[in-house]
Design a protein around this motif. Structure first.
Motif, PDB file in Angstrom:
ATOM      1  N   MET A  51      47.167 -15.683 -61.590  1.00  0.00           N
ATOM      2  CA  MET A  51      47.338 -14.147 -61.018  1.00  0.00           C
ATOM      3  C   MET A  51      48.050 -12.985 -62.007  1.00  0.00           C
ATOM      4  O   MET A  51      49.259 -13.671 -62.723  1.00  0.00           O
ATOM      5  CB  MET A  51      48.230 -14.111 -59.974  1.00  0.00           C
ATOM      6  N   VAL A  52      47.291 -12.076 -62.144  1.00  0.00           N
ATOM      7  CA  VAL A  52      48.123 -10.911 -63.281  1.00  0.00           C
ATOM      8  C   VAL A  52      47.868 -10.394 -62.621  1.00  0.00           C
ATOM      9  O   VAL A  52      47.631  -9.439 -61.180  1.00  0.00           O
ATOM     10  CB  VAL A  52      46.572 -10.188 -64.040  1.00  0.00           C
ATOM     11  N   TYR A  53      49.396  -9.559 -62.781  1.00  0.00           N
ATOM     12  CA  TYR A  53      50.196  -8.286 -62.353  1.00  0.00           C
ATOM     13  C   TYR A  53      50.350  -7.499 -63.184  1.00  0.00           C
ATOM     14  O   TYR A  53      49.993  -7.324 -64.270  1.00  0.00           O
ATOM     15  CB  TYR A  53      51.662  -9.062 -62.204  1.00  0.00           C
ATOM     16  N   ILE A  54      50.725  -5.631 -62.568  1.00  0.00           N
ATOM     17  CA  ILE A  54      50.726  -4.451 -63.368  1.00  0.00           C
ATOM     18  C   ILE A  54      52.080  -4.981 -63.841  1.00  0.00           C
ATOM     19  O   ILE A  54      53.136  -4.753 -63.160  1.00  0.00           O
ATOM     20  CB  ILE A  54      50.601  -3.783 -62.424  1.00  0.00           C
ATOM     21  N   THR A  55      52.405  -4.668 -65.371  1.00  0.00           N
ATOM     22  CA  THR A  55      53.235  -4.749 -66.121  1.00  0.00           C
ATOM     23  C   THR A  55      53.955  -3.583 -66.566  1.00  0.00           C
ATOM     24  O   THR A  55      52.804  -3.055 -66.631  1.00  0.00           O
ATOM     25  CB  THR A  55      53.771  -5.921 -66.597  1.00  0.00           C
ATOM     26  N   GLU A  56      54.823  -3.459 -67.095  1.00  0.00           N
ATOM     27  CA  GLU A  56      55.881  -2.343 -68.482  1.00  0.00           C
ATOM     28  C   GLU A  56      54.226  -2.541 -69.784  1.00  0.00           C
ATOM     29  O   GLU A  56      54.120  -1.707 -70.018  1.00  0.00           O
ATOM     30  CB  GLU A  56      56.756  -2.634 -68.236  1.00  0.00           C
ATOM     31  N   GLU A  57      54.291  -4.253 -70.419  1.00  0.00           N
ATOM     32  CA  GLU A  57      53.944  -4.104 -71.072  1.00  0.00           C
ATOM     33  C   GLU A  57      52.027  -3.589 -71.400  1.00  0.00           C
ATOM     34  O   GLU A  57      52.192  -3.651 -71.819  1.00  0.00           O
ATOM     35  CB  GLU A  57      53.792  -5.619 -71.359  1.00  0.00           C
ATOM     36  N   LEU A  58      51.910  -4.089 -69.557  1.00  0.00           N
ATOM     37  CA  LEU A  58      50.150  -3.806 -69.644  1.00  0.00           C
ATOM     38  C   LEU A  58      50.142  -2.500 -69.948  1.00  0.00           C
ATOM     39  O   LEU A  58      49.026  -2.080 -70.299  1.00  0.00           O
ATOM     40  CB  LEU A  58      50.103  -4.264 -69.152  1.00  0.00           C
ATOM     41  N   ILE A  59      51.322  -1.714 -68.836  1.00  0.00           N
ATOM     42  CA  ILE A  59      51.014  -0.347 -68.983  1.00  0.00           C
ATOM     43  C   ILE A  59      50.993   0.529 -70.455  1.00  0.00           C
ATOM     44  O   ILE A  59      50.016   1.677 -71.140  1.00  0.00           O
ATOM     45  CB  ILE A  59      51.198   0.295 -68.231  1.00  0.00           C
ATOM     46  N   ARG A  60      52.076  -0.269 -71.084  1.00  0.00           N
ATOM     47  CA  ARG A  60      52.538   0.535 -71.959  1.00  0.00           C
ATOM     48  C   ARG A  60      51.021   0.038 -73.634  1.00  0.00           C
ATOM     49  O   ARG A  60      50.371   1.243 -74.311  1.00  0.00           O
ATOM     50  CB  ARG A  60      53.641   0.011 -73.132  1.00  0.00           C
ATOM     51  N   ARG A  61      50.495  -1.132 -73.599  1.00  0.00           N
ATOM     52  CA  ARG A  61      49.165  -1.846 -74.302  1.00  0.00           C
ATOM     53  C   ARG A  61      48.072  -0.778 -73.684  1.00  0.00           C
ATOM     54  O   ARG A  61      46.670  -0.197 -75.018  1.00  0.00           O
ATOM     55  CB  ARG A  61      49.259  -2.741 -73.931  1.00  0.00           C
ATOM     56  N   ARG A  62      47.850  -0.866 -72.457  1.00  0.00           N
ATOM     57  CA  ARG A  62      46.835   0.145 -72.234  1.00  0.00           C
ATOM     58  C   ARG A  62      47.018   1.946 -72.442  1.00  0.00           C
ATOM     59  O   ARG A  62      46.344   2.895 -72.658  1.00  0.00           O
ATOM     60  CB  ARG A  62      46.382   0.604 -70.794  1.00  0.00           C
ATOM     61  N   ALA A  63      48.302   1.903 -73.441  1.00  0.00           N
ATOM     62  CA  ALA A  63      48.504   3.478 -73.262  1.00  0.00           C
ATOM     63  C   ALA A  63      49.019   4.074 -75.075  1.00  0.00           C
ATOM     64  O   ALA A  63      49.372   4.962 -75.244  1.00  0.00           O
ATOM     65  CB  ALA A  63      49.548   4.193 -72.509  1.00  0.00           C
ATOM     66  N   GLU A  64      47.772   3.435 -75.614  1.00  0.00           N
ATOM     67  CA  GLU A  64      48.378   3.659 -76.721  1.00  0.00           C
ATOM     68  C   GLU A  64      47.429   5.412 -77.259  1.00  0.00           C
ATOM     69  O   GLU A  64      48.358   5.778 -78.240  1.00  0.00           O
ATOM     70  CB  GLU A  64      47.625   3.077 -78.502  1.00  0.00           C
ATOM     71  N   HIS A  65      47.237   5.652 -76.704  1.00  0.00           N
ATOM     72  CA  HIS A  65      46.362   7.631 -77.066  1.00  0.00           C
ATOM     73  C   HIS A  65      48.104   8.023 -76.477  1.00  0.00           C
ATOM     74  O   HIS A  65      47.510   9.243 -77.220  1.00  0.00           O
ATOM     75  CB  HIS A  65      45.440   7.848 -75.859  1.00  0.00           C
ATOM     76  N   ASN A  66      48.791   7.833 -76.461  1.00  0.00           N
ATOM     77  CA  ASN A  66      50.506   8.683 -75.770  1.00  0.00           C
ATOM     78  C   ASN A  66      51.215   8.105 -76.080  1.00  0.00           C
ATOM     79  O   ASN A  66      52.610   8.021 -76.404  1.00  0.00           O
ATOM     80  CB  ASN A  66      49.874   8.431 -74.070  1.00  0.00           C
ATOM     81  N   ASP A  67      50.837   7.338 -77.307  1.00  0.00           N
ATOM     82  CA  ASP A  67      51.772   6.830 -78.265  1.00  0.00           C
ATOM     83  C   ASP A  67      53.301   5.765 -77.564  1.00  0.00           C
ATOM     84  O   ASP A  67      53.896   5.699 -77.793  1.00  0.00           O
ATOM     85  CB  ASP A  67      53.109   8.014 -78.318  1.00  0.00           C
ATOM     86  N   CYS A  68      52.293   4.990 -76.743  1.00  0.00           N
ATOM     87  CA  CYS A  68      52.684   3.936 -75.605  1.00  0.00           C
ATOM     88  C   CYS A  68      53.993   4.540 -74.436  1.00  0.00           C
ATOM     89  O   CYS A  68      54.365   3.775 -73.714  1.00  0.00           O
ATOM     90  CB  CYS A  68      53.057   2.495 -76.193  1.00  0.00           C
ATOM     91  N   GLU A  69      54.041   6.078 -74.875  1.00  0.00           N
ATOM     92  CA  GLU A  69      54.953   6.629 -73.560  1.00  0.00           C
ATOM     93  C   GLU A  69      54.117   6.284 -71.993  1.00  0.00           C
ATOM     94  O   GLU A  69      52.792   7.174 -72.010  1.00  0.00           O
ATOM     95  CB  GLU A  69      55.697   7.872 -73.841  1.00  0.00           C
ATOM     96  N   ILE A  70      55.022   5.744 -71.078  1.00  0.00           N
ATOM     97  CA  ILE A  70      53.933   5.797 -69.630  1.00  0.00           C
ATOM     98  C   ILE A  70      54.477   6.976 -68.526  1.00  0.00           C
ATOM     99  O   ILE A  70      54.138   6.986 -68.428  1.00  0.00           O
ATOM    100  CB  ILE A  70      54.358   4.461 -69.334  1.00  0.00           C
ATOM    101  N   PHE A  71      55.902   6.977 -69.337  1.00  0.00           N
ATOM    102  CA  PHE A  71      56.133   8.198 -67.836  1.00  0.00           C
ATOM    103  C   PHE A  71      55.436   9.556 -68.319  1.00  0.00           C
ATOM    104  O   PHE A  71      55.930  10.939 -67.275  1.00  0.00           O
ATOM    105  CB  PHE A  71      57.803   8.607 -68.896  1.00  0.00           C
ATOM    106  N   THR A  72      54.858   9.951 -69.103  1.00  0.00           N
ATOM    107  CA  THR A  72      54.225  11.544 -69.347  1.00  0.00           C
ATOM    108  C   THR A  72      52.445  10.936 -69.697  1.00  0.00           C
ATOM    109  O   THR A  72      52.065  12.258 -70.147  1.00  0.00           O
ATOM    110  CB  THR A  72      54.480  11.467 -71.207  1.00  0.00           C
ATOM    111  N   LEU A  73      52.168  10.225 -68.460  1.00  0.00           N
ATOM    112  CA  LEU A  73      50.965   9.453 -69.547  1.00  0.00           C
ATOM    113  C   LEU A  73      49.941   9.978 -68.493  1.00  0.00           C
ATOM    114  O   LEU A  73      50.556   9.890 -67.172  1.00  0.00           O
ATOM    115  CB  LEU A  73      51.008   8.262 -68.985  1.00  0.00           C
ATOM    116  N   GLU A  74      48.710  10.744 -68.497  1.00  0.00           N
ATOM    117  CA  GLU A  74      48.426  10.977 -67.725  1.00  0.00           C
ATOM    118  C   GLU A  74      46.800  10.474 -67.139  1.00  0.00           C
ATOM    119  O   GLU A  74      46.244  10.724 -66.804  1.00  0.00           O
ATOM    120  CB  GLU A  74      47.177  12.772 -68.253  1.00  0.00           C
ATOM    121  N   GLU A  75      46.378   9.693 -68.114  1.00  0.00           N
ATOM    122  CA  GLU A  75      45.260   8.691 -67.721  1.00  0.00           C
ATOM    123  C   GLU A  75      45.583   7.269 -68.301  1.00  0.00           C
ATOM    124  O   GLU A  75      46.035   6.681 -69.376  1.00  0.00           O
ATOM    125  CB  GLU A  75      43.698   9.296 -68.897  1.00  0.00           C
TER     126      GLU A  75
END
Length: 459
Positions: A1-25
């Motif tokens: 089972m795959v969980y949504i982790t902070e590492e996963l979101i940061r890895r998918r937020a490269e277009h936002n310099d890996c910042e998740i709190f200001t992520l829009e997409e």
């Protein structure tokens, strides 16, 4: 089972310099996610969220995304539309190819007043009679349904017969829920009947109590199976699994996913067993081998002016330098290029501490400059010159003396030894300057010409 982790979101937020709190997409499709969590707390600024092609069974933990405009949940296991009332800015919702069977659950989207597009293609509810009329009447803010624009006349007609359509939809929902319960019971029964054995095959005998000897005999028989027979049995099992008819339900989709995961793990274990034997870089007696696994062109030259050995390795121009590792030893140099070893024996001993490694900005080549530490380690062998036939006889005595280890001496006749007289190198006829003898041929003189001896000759 795959969980949504902070590492996963940061890895998918490269277009936002890996910042998740200001992520829009953010796009988290094809990640085998089975539950939505943490997104509404970590990514409050989200406007677009892609979660298609996962294993999500329920819409949850999205109510705090007040700025969310587009939510894509296609190709999941969702059965009910719920928990989206807090997404105040939601404009587009995609639920293509899910398992939504409760058509009445679309009424929970009434509070999303900005909702303009809704996709329910491929869901069981789309097969209900009056499906489109019910959705159009229940959601007056919609402009597009399943990619088709809703006209004004269609909306008026849908609102006129809403009560009759609602009763018909409820009857079909009751029938669907009954069939769905039967599907769950059938899936649970199949799962209970089937039991995986030690060899990966399925057995139905749950009350089998074999002794230890029987288990050892079975394992021995499994080990004695030929690879061809094992491959044939595995192929039959795969064919039976994929060709056995079953209803398309969230359980069957999850079962297929589990089967594929087990297949990947089994293939991974087989590849780990068939690992390559490591290449010999240094033999047991300490001899260094020349190795070129990446098959790169190279030149090994000696810089006499700087007293150094230069290795020019033709590394790929656009390869990142972090994929290379350089190790310089006194007698050899080793370069690792993407895990492949390049090793070369040096012609002279070098100083590893003073060596340098640089990349060419034009060609991308790796250049190693290694200062020499002393003499050459390898002894150069000179090929013997062939002797002439005339010298064989004259040197027979000398060869005999060399064999007997008698030193040879050069003998000179004292009577013939003369000293060089430097004063008489140039002969002079008098005290005046040196004159060269001059010969005059009469035939060269013309008539009436007088030869004056005081006039120097013309050269």
């Amino acid at each position: 089972m795959v969980y949504i982790t902070e590492e996963l979101i940061r890895r998918r937020a490269e277009h936002n310099d890996c910042e998740i709190f200001t992520l829009e997409e953010v796009s988290m499709h094809q990640q085998d996610i089975e539950r939505i969590e943490h997104i509404d707390r970590w990514c409050r600024e989200l406007r677009i969220l892609y979660l298609q092609n996962n294993l999500i069974p329920r819409i949850e933990n999205l109510g705090r995304l007040k700025k969310l405009e587009y939510l894509n949940l296609a190709l999941n296991n969702i059965e009910v539309i719920e928990n989206l009332e807090g997404c105040e800015s939601l404009q587009k919702l995609d639920l293509t190819v899910n398992f939504v069977g409760l058509l009445s659950s679309v009424e929970s989207l009434k509070h999303n007043i900005h909702l303009r597009e809704l996709f329910l293609v491929g869901n069981p509810c789309t097969e209900f009679q009056g499906y489109r009329q019910y959705v159009v009447a229940a959601l007056p803010q919609l402009k597009w349904l399943d990619g088709t624009e809703i006209s004004r006349s269609e909306r008026i007609g849908a609102s006129q017969g809403l009560e009759q359509v609602r009763r018909r939809v409820r009857e079909q929902e009751t029938e669907y829920l009954r069939r769905r319960e039967e599907q769950r019971e059938e899936g649970a029964r199949r799962k209970k009947e089937k039991k995986p054995g030690s060899d990966g095959r399925w057995y139905t005998d749950n009350n089998n109590t074999d002794s230890q000897d029987d288990k050892e005999n079975r394992e021995l028989q499994e080990n004695l199976r030929s690879p061809e027979k094992a491959a044939q049995e595995e192929e039959e099992q795969e064919r039976e699994f994929w060709h056995t008819p079953c209803s398309f339900t969230p359980e069957s989709r999850l079962e297929a996913h589990r089967h594929l995961e087990e297949k990947k793990k089994a293939n991974k274990k087989e590849t780990e067993k068939k690992t390559k034997t490591p290449r010999t870089l240094i033999t047991a007696d300490g001899r260094v081998m020349n190795v070129n696994e990446p098959k790169l062109a190279f030149t090994l030259t000696e810089d006499e002016e700087n007293n150094a050995v230069v290795l020019d390795l033709a590394v790929y121009r656009h390869m990142d330098t972090c994929l290379m590792d350089v190790d310089v030893q006194p007698t050899y140099a080793r370069v690792s290029v993407k895990g492949k070893i390049f090793q070369v024996v040096l012609p002279a001993e070098v100083k590893p501490d003073s060596s340098t490694a640089q990349r060419s900005q034009t060609t991308g080549h790796l250049v190693l400059r290694m200062p020499r530490a002393g003499e050459e380690l390898a002894v150069k062998k000179t090929a013997p010159r062939p002797r002439r036939q005339s010298q064989r006889c004259s040197s027979s005595a000398g060869d005999q003396n060399r064999k007997n280890k008698i030193p040879e001496r050069l003998e000179v006749d004292p009577s013939k030894r003369t000293s060089v007289d430097i004063a008489n190198i140039v002969r002079s006829t008098g005290d005046g300057p040196l004159e060269t003898p001059r010969t005059v041929h009469p035939e060269d003189l013309s008539e009436g010409c007088l030869d004056d001896p005081e006039v120097p000759p013309l050269i």
